[in-house]
Design an enzyme around this catalytic site. Structure first.
Site, PDB file in Angstrom:
ATOM      1  N   ASP A 189       0.842  -1.203   0.000  1.00 43.71           N
ATOM      2  CA  ASP A 189       0.000   0.000   0.000  1.00 43.71           C
ATOM      3  C   ASP A 189       0.876   1.251   0.000  1.00 43.71           C
ATOM      4  O   ASP A 189       0.639   2.196   0.748  1.00 43.71           O
ATOM      5  CB  ASP A 189      -0.949  -0.001   1.199  1.00 43.71           C
ATOM      6  CG  ASP A 189      -2.079   1.026   1.046  1.00 43.71           C
ATOM      7  OD1 ASP A 189      -2.400   1.402  -0.104  1.00 43.71           O
ATOM      8  OD2 ASP A 189      -2.625   1.454   2.067  1.00 43.71           O
ATOM      9  N   LEU A 190       1.882   1.239  -0.853  1.00 38.69           N
ATOM     10  CA  LEU A 190       2.791   2.373  -0.938  1.00 38.69           C
ATOM     11  C   LEU A 190       2.098   3.519  -1.677  1.00 38.69           C
ATOM     12  O   LEU A 190       1.562   3.325  -2.763  1.00 38.69           O
ATOM     13  CB  LEU A 190       4.059   1.943  -1.683  1.00 38.69           C
ATOM     14  CG  LEU A 190       5.287   2.750  -1.424  1.00 38.69           C
ATOM     15  CD1 LEU A 190       5.657   2.766   0.041  1.00 38.69           C
ATOM     16  CD2 LEU A 190       6.442   2.201  -2.231  1.00 38.69           C
TER      17      LEU A 190
END
Length: 193
Positions: free
Chosen positions: A47-48
């Site tokens: 979930d960058l």
């Protein structure tokens, strides 16, 4: 848990829009080091996004970049796998593999490199490569469309072509054609800059 004083990259982008290439290279270098440390431990962030990249200052006032919120991260070798059909992550920054529904145990560092490429694209242009009003629309675009050239989303932008091609390499659909590590990406961008 460490208390951080500073602001997220999201807040910086809201205030300033596109950032200068040299500043992007510095942020990328530090974020890549943090991400690389996680990858070496077999941890994939998944979930960058700018909200999960935090900018603070060191003791001497220098920029310190931290990758935060490993809340949906998974150990690559973990026996617990995300069920097929459950998509985790933020659609605008999701890798091609995540958008296609690849099982979490099949994801590797190259998935985070794609997402990091979306973040760098946004830092340089002020826009993500894809826009949609729905999560499903983002997924379709990651799966079906090529990211537009920088000047298509930010006319008049003066980013060296070598920098743009470095970023575009992170956004290819075939993960075997991306950089092998976040550090390789950061080094290539710094050299191109």
């Amino acid at each position: 848990m460490e208390l951080l004083e500073g602001e997220s990259l999201r807040e910086v982008l809201k205030q300033r829009g596109a950032l200068p290439v040299a500043e992007v290279a510095e942020i990328l270098q530090q974020a890549a080091r943090g991400l690389n440390a996680a990858h070496k431990l077999g941890i994939i962030h998944r979930d960058l996004k700018p909200d999960n990249i935090f900018l603070t200052q060191g003791d001497d006032g220098e920029l310190v970049v931290k990758v935060v919120d490993f809340g949906i991260a998974k150990l690559r070798e973990s026996a617990m796998h995300t069920q097929t059909g459950i998509v985790l992550g933020t659609p605008a920054y999701m890798s091609y593999e995540q958008a296609s529904g690849m099982r979490s145990d099949e994801l590797d560092a190259r998935s985070d490199i794609y997402s990091l490429g979306v973040v760098v694209y946004e830092m340089l242009t002020g826009h993500t490569p894809f826009h949609s009003d729905t999560p499903a629309g983002y997924l379709r675009k990651h799966l079906m469309e090529e990211p537009p050239p920088f000047r298509a989303v930010a006319p008049g932008l003066s980013v060296p072509p070598a920098v743009e091609s470095t970023v575009m390499k992170t956004l290819v659909k075939d993960r075997n054609q991306r950089y092998g590590s976040a550090l390789d990406f950061a080094r290539a961008l710094t050299k191109a800059a």
